[in-house]
Design a protein around this motif. Sequence first.
Motif, PDB file in Angstrom:
ATOM      1  N   GLY A  33      70.970  40.866  45.845  1.00  0.00           N
ATOM      2  CA  GLY A  33      69.996  41.425  45.651  1.00  0.00           C
ATOM      3  C   GLY A  33      68.856  40.978  46.074  1.00  0.00           C
ATOM      4  N   ILE A  34      68.718  39.394  46.237  1.00  0.00           N
ATOM      5  CA  ILE A  34      66.881  39.349  46.137  1.00  0.00           C
ATOM      6  C   ILE A  34      66.494  38.942  47.717  1.00  0.00           C
ATOM      7  N   GLY A  35      68.173  39.087  48.995  1.00  0.00           N
ATOM      8  CA  GLY A  35      67.540  38.530  49.926  1.00  0.00           C
ATOM      9  C   GLY A  35      67.355  39.959  50.437  1.00  0.00           C
ATOM     10  N   ASP A  36      67.950  40.700  50.099  1.00  0.00           N
ATOM     11  CA  ASP A  36      67.801  42.636  50.894  1.00  0.00           C
ATOM     12  C   ASP A  36      65.909  43.059  50.051  1.00  0.00           C
ATOM     13  N   ILE A  37      65.654  42.539  48.617  1.00  0.00           N
ATOM     14  CA  ILE A  37      63.733  42.663  48.665  1.00  0.00           C
ATOM     15  C   ILE A  37      63.782  41.776  49.648  1.00  0.00           C
ATOM     16  N   CYS A  38      63.748  40.542  50.062  1.00  0.00           N
ATOM     17  CA  CYS A  38      62.558  39.386  51.009  1.00  0.00           C
ATOM     18  C   CYS A  38      62.664  40.898  52.572  1.00  0.00           C
ATOM     19  N   ARG A  39      63.852  41.121  52.751  1.00  0.00           N
ATOM     20  CA  ARG A  39      63.624  41.380  54.042  1.00  0.00           C
ATOM     21  C   ARG A  39      63.047  43.204  54.102  1.00  0.00           C
ATOM     22  N   LYS A  40      62.993  43.445  52.942  1.00  0.00           N
ATOM     23  CA  LYS A  40      62.605  44.797  53.058  1.00  0.00           C
ATOM     24  C   LYS A  40      61.221  44.725  53.183  1.00  0.00           C
ATOM     25  N   HIS A  41      60.697  43.514  52.245  1.00  0.00           N
ATOM     26  CA  HIS A  41      59.096  43.289  52.605  1.00  0.00           C
ATOM     27  C   HIS A  41      58.568  42.249  54.317  1.00  0.00           C
ATOM     28  N   ASN A  42      59.676  41.899  54.728  1.00  0.00           N
ATOM     29  CA  ASN A  42      59.477  40.842  55.683  1.00  0.00           C
ATOM     30  C   ASN A  42      58.982  39.514  55.558  1.00  0.00           C
ATOM     31  N   CYS A  43      59.573  39.295  54.344  1.00  0.00           N
ATOM     32  CA  CYS A  43      59.060  37.403  54.057  1.00  0.00           C
ATOM     33  C   CYS A  43      60.569  36.937  54.358  1.00  0.00           C
ATOM     34  N   LEU A  44      60.642  35.560  54.013  1.00  0.00           N
ATOM     35  CA  LEU A  44      61.436  35.010  54.711  1.00  0.00           C
ATOM     36  C   LEU A  44      62.175  34.257  52.993  1.00  0.00           C
ATOM     37  N   PHE A  45      63.416  34.317  52.337  1.00  0.00           N
ATOM     38  CA  PHE A  45      64.220  33.888  51.602  1.00  0.00           C
ATOM     39  C   PHE A  45      64.744  32.185  51.265  1.00  0.00           C
ATOM     40  N   LEU A  46      64.018  31.595  50.487  1.00  0.00           N
ATOM     41  CA  LEU A  46      64.198  30.697  50.679  1.00  0.00           C
ATOM     42  C   LEU A  46      64.716  30.219  49.042  1.00  0.00           C
ATOM     43  N   VAL A  47      66.339  29.399  49.681  1.00  0.00           N
ATOM     44  CA  VAL A  47      67.008  28.812  48.160  1.00  0.00           C
ATOM     45  C   VAL A  47      67.605  27.426  47.930  1.00  0.00           C
ATOM     46  N   ASP A  48      66.730  26.689  47.086  1.00  0.00           N
ATOM     47  CA  ASP A  48      67.114  25.638  46.446  1.00  0.00           C
ATOM     48  C   ASP A  48      68.686  24.987  46.256  1.00  0.00           C
ATOM     49  N   THR A  49      69.795  25.258  46.284  1.00  0.00           N
ATOM     50  CA  THR A  49      71.142  24.716  46.129  1.00  0.00           C
ATOM     51  C   THR A  49      71.403  23.194  45.871  1.00  0.00           C
ATOM     52  N   VAL A  50      70.785  22.159  45.416  1.00  0.00           N
ATOM     53  CA  VAL A  50      70.636  21.039  45.130  1.00  0.00           C
ATOM     54  C   VAL A  50      71.590  20.502  44.110  1.00  0.00           C
ATOM     55  N   ALA A  51      71.659  21.036  42.840  1.00  0.00           N
ATOM     56  CA  ALA A  51      72.868  21.279  42.112  1.00  0.00           C
ATOM     57  C   ALA A  51      73.242  21.610  41.824  1.00  0.00           C
ATOM     58  N   SER A  52      73.420  23.092  42.530  1.00  0.00           N
ATOM     59  CA  SER A  52      74.665  23.884  42.795  1.00  0.00           C
ATOM     60  C   SER A  52      75.936  24.285  43.243  1.00  0.00           C
ATOM     61  N   LEU A  53      75.271  23.678  44.622  1.00  0.00           N
ATOM     62  CA  LEU A  53      76.281  23.972  45.739  1.00  0.00           C
ATOM     63  C   LEU A  53      77.735  23.249  45.160  1.00  0.00           C
ATOM     64  N   GLY A  54      79.283  23.953  46.074  1.00  0.00           N
ATOM     65  CA  GLY A  54      79.798  23.435  45.270  1.00  0.00           C
ATOM     66  C   GLY A  54      80.269  23.249  43.747  1.00  0.00           C
ATOM     67  N   ALA A  55      79.230  23.979  43.225  1.00  0.00           N
ATOM     68  CA  ALA A  55      80.282  24.110  41.566  1.00  0.00           C
ATOM     69  C   ALA A  55      79.162  25.610  41.344  1.00  0.00           C
ATOM     70  N   ALA A  56      79.157  26.529  41.725  1.00  0.00           N
ATOM     71  CA  ALA A  56      78.797  27.776  41.629  1.00  0.00           C
ATOM     72  C   ALA A  56      78.774  28.356  43.032  1.00  0.00           C
ATOM     73  N   PRO A  57      79.189  29.772  43.033  1.00  0.00           N
ATOM     74  CA  PRO A  57      79.180  30.201  44.304  1.00  0.00           C
ATOM     75  C   PRO A  57      78.286  30.526  44.759  1.00  0.00           C
ATOM     76  N   ILE A  58      77.859  30.667  46.261  1.00  0.00           N
ATOM     77  CA  ILE A  58      76.380  31.157  47.033  1.00  0.00           C
ATOM     78  C   ILE A  58      77.528  31.554  47.928  1.00  0.00           C
ATOM     79  N   PHE A  59      76.523  32.598  49.032  1.00  0.00           N
ATOM     80  CA  PHE A  59      77.278  33.318  50.071  1.00  0.00           C
ATOM     81  C   PHE A  59      75.871  32.920  50.491  1.00  0.00           C
ATOM     82  N   MET A  60      75.156  32.177  51.365  1.00  0.00           N
ATOM     83  CA  MET A  60      74.159  32.652  52.460  1.00  0.00           C
ATOM     84  C   MET A  60      74.138  34.182  53.039  1.00  0.00           C
ATOM     85  N   ASP A  61      75.048  34.151  53.981  1.00  0.00           N
ATOM     86  CA  ASP A  61      74.945  35.040  55.349  1.00  0.00           C
ATOM     87  C   ASP A  61      74.530  36.262  54.111  1.00  0.00           C
ATOM     88  N   LYS A  62      76.376  36.369  53.636  1.00  0.00           N
ATOM     89  CA  LYS A  62      76.206  37.750  52.856  1.00  0.00           C
ATOM     90  C   LYS A  62      75.274  38.303  51.829  1.00  0.00           C
TER      91      LYS A  62
END
Length: 430
Positions: free
Chosen positions: A205-234
């Motif tokens: 839901g945060i990406g949708d909020i950013c688009r509503k306010h014309n703001c880019l959404f930057l996410v750090d997954t250094v410690a989580s990638l491969g260990a917890a689900p993340i879906f960049m496009d979705k």
Amino acid sequence: VMQRALFRRSALLSQHAAAALDGPLAARSAPLLQRLERSMSSVTIPPPPCMLRPLEAPLRYLFGPGPSNVPPRILTAGGRPIIGHLHPEMYEIMNDIKQGIQYAFQTENNMTIAMSGSGHAAMECAVFNTVEPGESVLVAINGIWGERVAEIAERMGANVHTMVKTPGGYFSNKEIEQAMEKYKPVLFFLTHGESSAGLCHPVDGIGDICRKHNCLFLVDTVASLGAAPIFMDKQNIDILYTGSQKALNAPPGTAPISFNDRACHKMFNRKTKPVSYLFDMTHLSNYWGCDGKPARVYHHTGPVSGFFALRESLAILAEKGLEESWRKHKEVAAYLYRGLEDLGLKLFIPERDLRLPSVTTIAIPEGYNWRELLAYIMKHHQMEMTGGLGPSIGMVMRIGLMGYNCEKTNADMALHALADALKNCKKSKA
């Protein structure tokens, strides 16, 4: 003739020096000869003794927040003979890496590369390319990584605004939207896997909020990638980055990052150049074959061996499958939680669904000096666990079981080492 004369003069000097050493003035002559030898050499700093010894590095269990132990297959890949960084075969390997990152990130973004540097390189690349001096940036801080991004953005002249929670806290979507309405940022930063506190932050839901306010959404997954689900496009994440040394199990030194079309439009329509030449995506996009141009032009010499290792780590993740990797990390983390609770230890993040599967945090056991516990574990078990980082120092101890290290047998070893330390380290009476 001149050369022969010089040789004769050198021989004569040598004879005089030898005679002096054999004579009664030897003791006084020795320092003189040493000064003479030094004066005849262009090298004034001698080789350091440490450089004349073989390299030694201990074998340790890296059960901290990273880097993690590197599997033999990745070490072998990184040890292959290097090739030129601009060879066609290197471009093929870079193309493989790009596709591996796209799979790991779950994105179809063309602008997907690996930075030559650690996760901080990707962090700075993201901010430097999408933000210009004077623009508003909103940073969610609930650990050290938000603090770092805020400082990076401030250093390059952004107007930085922060939302702050104590380590382990998280932000509701309502809180995030209210801050966006107030500060009108061009970029919002959030840490998905806050390793300093052991928190895995919700992203939906945060990406949708950013688009509503014309703001880019930057996410750090250094410690989580491969260990917890993340879906960049979705999840409508505009910029995503990670590091090579955590659940990916490659050596530190490369950092995957991806920009979607919204982010590319912002960074390629700047009024000013990015403050860093090395991290300028105008050049890096060409180096990685992402700009549509037929030829790749030299920009910098990439870490060839590091790219070999990163490619192999991404191949292992692809072979295993993301969903299996996520499942395995969740399963081993749950096993570790039970063992820690059996030892009477308190998990720092109370809500199970908010715990970072790759890095588990425990509250420092009452009455113990956490530094003594960790030093005991290192000395007697050759095992790294760590204390807090940044704002979580003095609050937690951290245990990381990620990627290659994500096994129940390793959890058992960590639990045994902790039990041993709790038994043998002094506990205060207070």
